[in-house]
Design an enzyme around this catalytic site. Structure first.
Site, short mmCIF file in Angstrom:
data_model
loop_
_atom_site.label_atom_id
_atom_site.label_comp_id
_atom_site.label_asym_id
_atom_site.label_seq_id
_atom_site.Cartn_x
_atom_site.Cartn_y
_atom_site.Cartn_z
N HIS A 23 0.81 -1.17 0.10
CA HIS A 23 0.01 -0.20 -0.11
C HIS A 23 1.00 1.24 0.08
O HIS A 23 0.84 2.08 1.11
CB HIS A 23 -1.04 -0.05 1.22
CG HIS A 23 -2.08 -1.07 1.01
ND1 HIS A 23 -2.80 -1.43 2.09
CD2 HIS A 23 -2.62 -1.43 0.11
CE1 HIS A 23 -3.70 -2.33 1.75
NE2 HIS A 23 -3.54 -2.17 0.57
N HIS A 79 -11.77 -8.67 -6.68
CA HIS A 79 -11.32 -7.48 -6.25
C HIS A 79 -10.46 -6.55 -6.88
O HIS A 79 -9.56 -7.27 -7.67
CB HIS A 79 -10.62 -7.80 -4.68
CG HIS A 79 -10.24 -6.81 -4.13
ND1 HIS A 79 -10.69 -5.61 -3.90
CD2 HIS A 79 -9.04 -6.75 -3.05
CE1 HIS A 79 -9.85 -4.89 -2.87
NE2 HIS A 79 -8.79 -5.45 -2.59
N GLU A 81 -8.48 -4.22 -6.46
CA GLU A 81 -7.05 -3.85 -6.18
C GLU A 81 -5.83 -4.40 -6.98
O GLU A 81 -6.01 -5.41 -7.34
CB GLU A 81 -6.88 -4.23 -4.62
CG GLU A 81 -5.96 -2.76 -3.89
CD GLU A 81 -5.79 -2.95 -2.38
OE1 GLU A 81 -6.50 -3.65 -2.00
OE2 GLU A 81 -4.75 -2.21 -1.85
N ASP A 83 -3.01 -5.26 -6.57
CA ASP A 83 -2.08 -6.60 -6.44
C ASP A 83 -2.91 -7.72 -6.79
O ASP A 83 -2.10 -8.77 -6.87
CB ASP A 83 -1.96 -6.62 -5.08
CG ASP A 83 -3.07 -6.37 -3.91
OD1 ASP A 83 -4.13 -5.81 -4.41
OD2 ASP A 83 -3.00 -7.15 -2.86
N HIS A 145 -12.24 -6.07 1.86
CA HIS A 145 -12.19 -4.84 2.36
C HIS A 145 -12.54 -3.63 1.71
O HIS A 145 -12.07 -2.33 1.86
CB HIS A 145 -10.75 -4.55 3.09
CG HIS A 145 -9.67 -4.50 2.18
ND1 HIS A 145 -8.82 -3.60 1.86
CD2 HIS A 145 -9.06 -5.28 1.01
CE1 HIS A 145 -7.97 -3.75 0.98
NE2 HIS A 145 -8.08 -4.78 0.36
N ASP A 164 -8.72 -11.57 -0.34
CA ASP A 164 -7.91 -10.63 0.85
C ASP A 164 -8.19 -11.39 2.15
O ASP A 164 -7.45 -11.12 3.14
CB ASP A 164 -7.98 -9.12 0.78
CG ASP A 164 -7.16 -8.72 -0.19
OD1 ASP A 164 -5.84 -9.20 -0.48
OD2 ASP A 164 -7.48 -7.28 -0.66
N TYR A 192 -2.16 -8.77 9.35
CA TYR A 192 -2.72 -8.43 8.19
C TYR A 192 -4.25 -7.99 8.72
O TYR A 192 -4.86 -6.95 8.45
CB TYR A 192 -3.12 -9.69 7.40
CG TYR A 192 -3.46 -9.21 5.97
CD1 TYR A 192 -2.97 -9.22 5.09
CD2 TYR A 192 -5.05 -9.16 5.76
CE1 TYR A 192 -3.18 -8.75 3.70
CE2 TYR A 192 -5.54 -8.85 4.58
CZ TYR A 192 -4.59 -8.72 3.41
OH TYR A 192 -5.26 -8.50 2.37
N HIS A 225 -3.24 -13.88 -0.79
CA HIS A 225 -2.03 -13.40 -0.05
C HIS A 225 -1.41 -14.70 0.78
O HIS A 225 -2.54 -15.22 1.70
CB HIS A 225 -1.88 -12.46 0.78
CG HIS A 225 -2.13 -11.12 -0.25
ND1 HIS A 225 -1.19 -10.64 -1.10
CD2 HIS A 225 -3.20 -10.08 0.00
CE1 HIS A 225 -1.84 -9.59 -1.71
NE2 HIS A 225 -3.10 -9.31 -0.97
FE LIG Z 1 -7.10 -5.66 -1.34
FE LIG Z 2 -4.56 -8.13 -1.54
#
Ligand SMILES: [Fe+2]
Ligand SMILES: [Fe+2]
Ligand SMILES: Cc1cc2nc3c(=O)[nH]c(=O)nc-3n(C[C@H](O)[C@H](O)[C@H](O)COP(=O)(O)O)c2cc1C
Length: 396
Positions: A23, A79, A81, A83, A145, A164, A192, A225
């Site tokens: 992040h 998701h 995001e 990553d 999230h 996540d 996390y 992850h």
């Molecule tokens: Fe995420």
């Molecule tokens: Fe992630």
């Protein structure tokens, strides 16, 4: 490189041993991370999530070890995001006609990231897509999230892919939870949770109940992850229920910094008062400590004491990032107090107290200040302050 989870289901992700910050530089990742992508080979070929953009070539290579990527029919983006979605632009050049399965909010966020005319299929909780011998079932998980977050479940093999959720920033040689050091694994899973999911703890509890009520057998929990939970996979679900309940231990964490050790001496004297009452405490100097690790200690403790000298009419700036996290993470069931040394105007303690109000952390009592370096009387007052903090900590 790939790993078979079950017959015809493969991990095709990437291990990022080098990652030390995530992040941007908001989250420290001392043990690296992994970006997990899952390939399902059935009548239909499905890819669930991709990897972070810089690793997109590696994803394609991994898929190619198993099938030609042009054969992919369905890509699930749980998701947006980057990553997890960063590999989409390259992947979609290999399989331009694949259907991109997303939640309603995912259609918006994937579009918002890539501005591409891919073929989207929007799914909601309970929707199923048959892939041959098994089905994919989707569960929306808004704000776990991001608004777009979604879980994908594969029937037959009983694999939950919660993106996540239940993940850890943890690079390892092997892919499964029974192949790694358990205490390292839980340290990373907790870090996390604390740093990313704590503000959504109520939703975590509700979502777990909702998913358990579906009575889907779960053989494997495969997050996006870190390691994959195959040995007693529900252990991490139970841990999440425990963490989401936010029942802290009867101990105290000091977050402080000090230029000339006046505030430090106050912290040590307060600590003596706590020790007299048998209360455990930790002193964490935010000038030199990792913020995300400090927040894990705050998460565990009932009481947070914030100490700062006054510098240019306010708290010392090294305290600011952690104070901002304390607000944003919305920790529940905490109590607090402020302290600090000053020279003439001494605003820091009051400003920290105002900040405690923004964090919705009630004050045990008004803060304690001492002018310049603490005298014997100041130190005795700090010890008494510590005893009072101890009593409040033990009262919960
Ligand atoms: Fe995420
Ligand atoms: Fe992630
Ligand atoms: C650069 C600097 C700015 C300061 N600004 C203030 C201030 O605005 N108001 C005040 O009461 N004290 C101010 N002080 C005095 C410190 O608060 C005082 O030295 C205090 O004892 C330091 O505590 P410490 O030993 O924990 O660093 C300042 C000190 C320094 C070095």
């Amino acid at each position: 490189m790939h790993t078979e989870l079950k017959k015809g289901v493969y991990w095709v992700g990437v291990v990022d041993w080098d990652l030390k910050a995530f992040h941007g530089h908001e989250l420290s990742t001392h043990r690296g991370s992994t970006y997990n992508s899952y390939l399902i080979v059935d009548k239909k070929i499905v890819l669930v999530d991709t990897v972070w953009g810089p690793f997109q070539d590696r994803l394609i290579e991994n898929i190619r070890e198993i099938i030609d990527p042009s054969k992919i029919d369905i890509v699930v983006a749980n998701h947006a995001e980057t990553d997890h979605s960063g590999g989409l632009p390259l992947l979609m050049t290999h399989c331009p006609n694949a259907t991109l399965v997303v939640s309603k909010r995912g259609a918006e966020s994937i579009e918002g990231h890539y501005h591409k005319q891919w073929t989207f299929q929007t799914v909601k909780t309970g929707d199923k897509i048959n892939v041959g011998s098994n089905d994919l079932i989707f569960v929306e998980a808004p704000m776990l999230h991001w608004p777009d977050s979604m879980f994908t479940y594969l029937t037959g093999h009983n694999i939950l892919m919660p993106n996540d959720g239940f993940g850890q920033h943890y690079a390892t040689a092997f892919r499964f939870n029974d192949q790694v050091n358990e205490s390292e694994l839980y340290e990373e899973a907790l870090k996390y949770y604390v740093n990313i999911l704590t503000p959504f703890s109520d939703r975590v509890l509700k979502k777990i109940e909702e998913v358990l009520a579906l009575n889907l057998p779960v053989d494997i929990i495969a997050p996006s992850h870190g390691v994959i939970w195959r040995k007693d996979p529900l252990q991490i679900v139970k841990k999440y229920q425990e963490w989401a309940a936010q029942k802290p231990e009867q101990k105290v964490v000091f977050l402080y910094d000090s230029m000339w050790h006046g505030t430090l001496k106050m912290a040590e004297a307060i600590g003596e008062g706590l020790a007299e009452k048998g209360v455990q405490f930790k002193l964490i100097n935010m000038g030199v400590s990792d913020r995300n690790d400090a927040l894990v200690e705050v998460f565990k403790a009932r009481t947070v004491l914030v100490g700062s000298p006054t510098l240019n009419n306010g708290p010392i700036s090294t305290m600011m990032p952690v104070l901002e996290d304390l607000r944003g993470l919305k920790f529940q069931n905490k109590i607090g107090a402020a302290f600090g040394s000053y020279g003439w105007s001494g605003e820091a303690v009051k400003i920290i107290e105002e900040h405690f109000a923004k964090c919705k952390i009630p004050l045990i009592r008004e803060g304690i200040r001492c002018k310049w370096q603490p005298s014997q009387k100041d130190l005795e007052d700090c010890r008494a302050f510590g005893r009072e903090i101890a009593d409040a900590t033990l009262k919960q």
